[in-house]
Scaffold this motif. Structure first.
Motif, mmCIF file in Angstrom:
data_model
loop_
_atom_site.group_PDB
_atom_site.id
_atom_site.type_symbol
_atom_site.label_atom_id
_atom_site.label_comp_id
_atom_site.label_asym_id
_atom_site.label_seq_id
_atom_site.Cartn_x
_atom_site.Cartn_y
_atom_site.Cartn_z
ATOM 1 N N VAL A 167 0.839 -1.207 0.000
ATOM 2 C CA VAL A 167 0.000 0.000 0.000
ATOM 3 C C VAL A 167 0.870 1.251 0.000
ATOM 4 O O VAL A 167 0.581 2.239 -0.692
ATOM 5 N N THR A 168 1.950 1.218 0.761
ATOM 6 C CA THR A 168 2.873 2.354 0.790
ATOM 7 C C THR A 168 3.538 2.558 -0.570
ATOM 8 O O THR A 168 3.699 3.695 -1.031
ATOM 9 N N LEU A 169 3.894 1.459 -1.225
ATOM 10 C CA LEU A 169 4.548 1.549 -2.530
ATOM 11 C C LEU A 169 3.632 2.169 -3.582
ATOM 12 O O LEU A 169 4.109 2.842 -4.502
ATOM 13 N N VAL A 170 2.332 1.929 -3.447
ATOM 14 C CA VAL A 170 1.378 2.539 -4.383
ATOM 15 C C VAL A 170 1.525 4.059 -4.362
ATOM 16 O O VAL A 170 1.505 4.720 -5.407
ATOM 17 N N ARG A 171 1.681 4.609 -3.174
ATOM 18 C CA ARG A 171 1.812 6.062 -3.040
ATOM 19 C C ARG A 171 3.169 6.561 -3.535
ATOM 20 O O ARG A 171 3.297 7.719 -3.934
ATOM 21 N N ASP A 172 4.172 5.688 -3.504
ATOM 22 C CA ASP A 172 5.522 6.113 -3.877
ATOM 23 C C ASP A 172 5.768 6.098 -5.382
ATOM 24 O O ASP A 172 6.614 6.847 -5.879
ATOM 25 N N LEU A 173 5.053 5.245 -6.105
ATOM 26 C CA LEU A 173 5.291 5.121 -7.543
ATOM 27 C C LEU A 173 4.794 6.351 -8.291
ATOM 28 O O LEU A 173 3.771 6.935 -7.928
ATOM 29 N N PRO A 174 5.484 6.748 -9.350
ATOM 30 C CA PRO A 174 4.975 7.843 -10.184
ATOM 31 C C PRO A 174 3.662 7.430 -10.843
ATOM 32 O O PRO A 174 3.475 6.247 -11.168
ATOM 33 N N PRO A 175 2.741 8.358 -11.038
ATOM 34 C CA PRO A 175 1.408 8.021 -11.562
ATOM 35 C C PRO A 175 1.438 7.238 -12.865
ATOM 36 O O PRO A 175 0.657 6.300 -13.050
ATOM 37 N N GLU A 176 2.341 7.593 -13.775
ATOM 38 C CA GLU A 176 2.360 6.916 -15.070
ATOM 39 C C GLU A 176 2.797 5.457 -14.943
ATOM 40 O O GLU A 176 2.291 4.581 -15.648
ATOM 41 N N LEU A 177 3.717 5.177 -14.020
ATOM 42 C CA LEU A 177 4.154 3.796 -13.816
ATOM 43 C C LEU A 177 3.068 2.986 -13.129
ATOM 44 O O LEU A 177 2.812 1.830 -13.491
ATOM 45 N N TYR A 178 2.399 3.592 -12.146
ATOM 46 C CA TYR A 178 1.317 2.872 -11.473
ATOM 47 C C TYR A 178 0.160 2.614 -12.433
ATOM 48 O O TYR A 178 -0.455 1.543 -12.398
ATOM 49 N N ASP A 179 -0.133 3.566 -13.297
ATOM 50 C CA ASP A 179 -1.200 3.382 -14.282
ATOM 51 C C ASP A 179 -0.876 2.207 -15.205
ATOM 52 O O ASP A 179 -1.751 1.407 -15.551
ATOM 53 N N GLU A 180 0.374 2.085 -15.579
ATOM 54 C CA GLU A 180 0.802 0.960 -16.413
ATOM 55 C C GLU A 180 0.649 -0.357 -15.653
ATOM 56 O O GLU A 180 0.257 -1.381 -16.221
ATOM 57 N N LEU A 181 0.947 -0.312 -14.367
ATOM 58 C CA LEU A 181 0.813 -1.499 -13.521
ATOM 59 C C LEU A 181 -0.647 -1.940 -13.431
ATOM 60 O O LEU A 181 -0.953 -3.135 -13.502
ATOM 61 N N VAL A 182 -1.546 -0.980 -13.291
ATOM 62 C CA VAL A 182 -2.977 -1.281 -13.185
ATOM 63 C C VAL A 182 -3.500 -1.922 -14.468
ATOM 64 O O VAL A 182 -4.285 -2.874 -14.434
ATOM 65 N N LYS A 183 -3.053 -1.427 -15.602
ATOM 66 C CA LYS A 183 -3.594 -1.872 -16.884
ATOM 67 C C LYS A 183 -3.022 -3.202 -17.365
ATOM 68 O O LYS A 183 -3.672 -3.926 -18.118
ATOM 69 N N HIS A 184 -1.820 -3.553 -16.922
ATOM 70 C CA HIS A 184 -1.122 -4.661 -17.576
ATOM 71 C C HIS A 184 -1.814 -6.022 -17.467
ATOM 72 O O HIS A 184 -1.692 -6.828 -18.392
ATOM 73 N N PRO A 185 -2.579 -6.345 -16.390
ATOM 74 C CA PRO A 185 -3.219 -7.672 -16.386
ATOM 75 C C PRO A 185 -4.312 -7.828 -17.439
ATOM 76 O O PRO A 185 -4.703 -8.952 -17.762
ATOM 77 N N PHE A 186 -4.802 -6.711 -17.968
ATOM 78 C CA PHE A 186 -5.956 -6.768 -18.860
ATOM 79 C C PHE A 186 -5.631 -6.406 -20.301
ATOM 80 O O PHE A 186 -6.484 -6.523 -21.174
ATOM 81 N N GLU A 187 -4.421 -5.949 -20.546
ATOM 82 C CA GLU A 187 -4.058 -5.586 -21.908
ATOM 83 C C GLU A 187 -3.798 -6.837 -22.735
ATOM 84 O O GLU A 187 -3.199 -7.808 -22.263
ATOM 85 N N VAL A 188 -4.245 -6.799 -23.966
ATOM 86 C CA VAL A 188 -4.081 -7.943 -24.867
ATOM 87 C C VAL A 188 -2.673 -7.942 -25.427
ATOM 88 O O VAL A 188 -2.182 -6.925 -25.921
ATOM 89 N N VAL A 189 -2.017 -9.093 -25.316
ATOM 90 C CA VAL A 189 -0.667 -9.241 -25.864
ATOM 91 C C VAL A 189 -0.770 -9.670 -27.315
ATOM 92 O O VAL A 189 -1.409 -10.665 -27.635
ATOM 93 N N HIS A 190 -0.159 -8.913 -28.206
ATOM 94 C CA HIS A 190 -0.211 -9.232 -29.636
ATOM 95 C C HIS A 190 1.051 -9.989 -30.047
ATOM 96 O O HIS A 190 2.121 -9.751 -29.537
#
Length: 233
Positions: free
Chosen positions: A210-233
């Protein structure tokens, strides 16, 4: 304490279902938020009420119906005739499937990038030993940390992951690294330590994640959130 938490959760779960017309959309969202908050702060006291975890997981997984009779019917049929063939093929299939390999690789790269940001010294030391996430974190990423016992702690960690998102598993693996940081940094052969992580302690891991969530830059955390659902081509 646990009894009070069980009572509060049962009270929340006994409220009208989300599909009920008597509840507004805002109320449903508030109920879900409250459930997640209770999981984070108090946990699920399954030792007091063993029915809580399956009921809560159904809500978090959005499983509306799970008839007991249907489930028991399928279980009573026993293993299918090709069960062993499926088991034997699983490893070979995953090892050669391009989509699977690419997905795992993306997870590992994200873990490396997150670790590099939150603890550049630890990241640099591991890299100096030619250790990347792909070498030491593969089992934990692949199993959502279920490869590290004990089971009751794994289930508690899964309560958190199902409530807030499986993308946080990457940060949970990093949290385990940080908990053993001193030993890793002091070791001339850190892979000996990383080959088998210490017994899982869910609460410290969750707290650090939970602490690390606050420490990560927004763009990196956003990428982390999206990656389980993005389709791999």
């Amino acid at each position: 304490m646990a009894a009070a938490a069980a009572h509060s959760l049962n009270k929340l779960l006994s409220q009208p279902k989300a599909a009920s017309k008597s509840r507004a959309t805002g109320e449903i969202d508030d109920g879900t938020k409250k459930l997640r908050r209770m999981i984070l702060v108090e946990g699920i006291p399954s030792s007091i009420d063993p029915t809580l975890r399956p009921r809560i997981w159904k809500i978090l997984l959005r499983v509306n119906e799970l008839p007991t009779d249907t489930y028991l019917h399928y279980v009573s049929r026993g293993p299918c005739q090709v069960r062993e063939k499926i088991r034997n093929d699983t490893f070979r299939t995953l090892a050669t499937d391009k989509g699977f390999k690419e997905r795992v690789r993306e997870d590992m790269l994200l873990l490396d990038r997150c670790l590099q940001f939150v603890d550049p010294e630890l990241y640099g030391y591991l890299r100096s030993k030619n250790l990347s996430a792909e070498i030491y974190a593969f089992p934990s990423i692949l199993t959502l940390c279920a490869c590290t016992p004990p089971l009751d702690q794994v289930l508690q960690l899964w309560d958190f992951l199902l409530a807030f998102g499986v993308h946080l598993n990457v940060l949970c693996v990093i949290a385990q690294l940080l908990l053993m940081r001193d030993e890793v940094m002091a070791s001339s052969s850190p892979m000996r330590l990383l080959r088998t992580f210490p017994p899982l302690e869910a609460l410290p891991v969750i707290g650090i994640a939970v602490t690390l969530v606050r420490d990560l830059p927004p763009e990196l955390y956003d990428e982390l959130v999206k990656h389980p659902f993005e389709v791999v081509h």
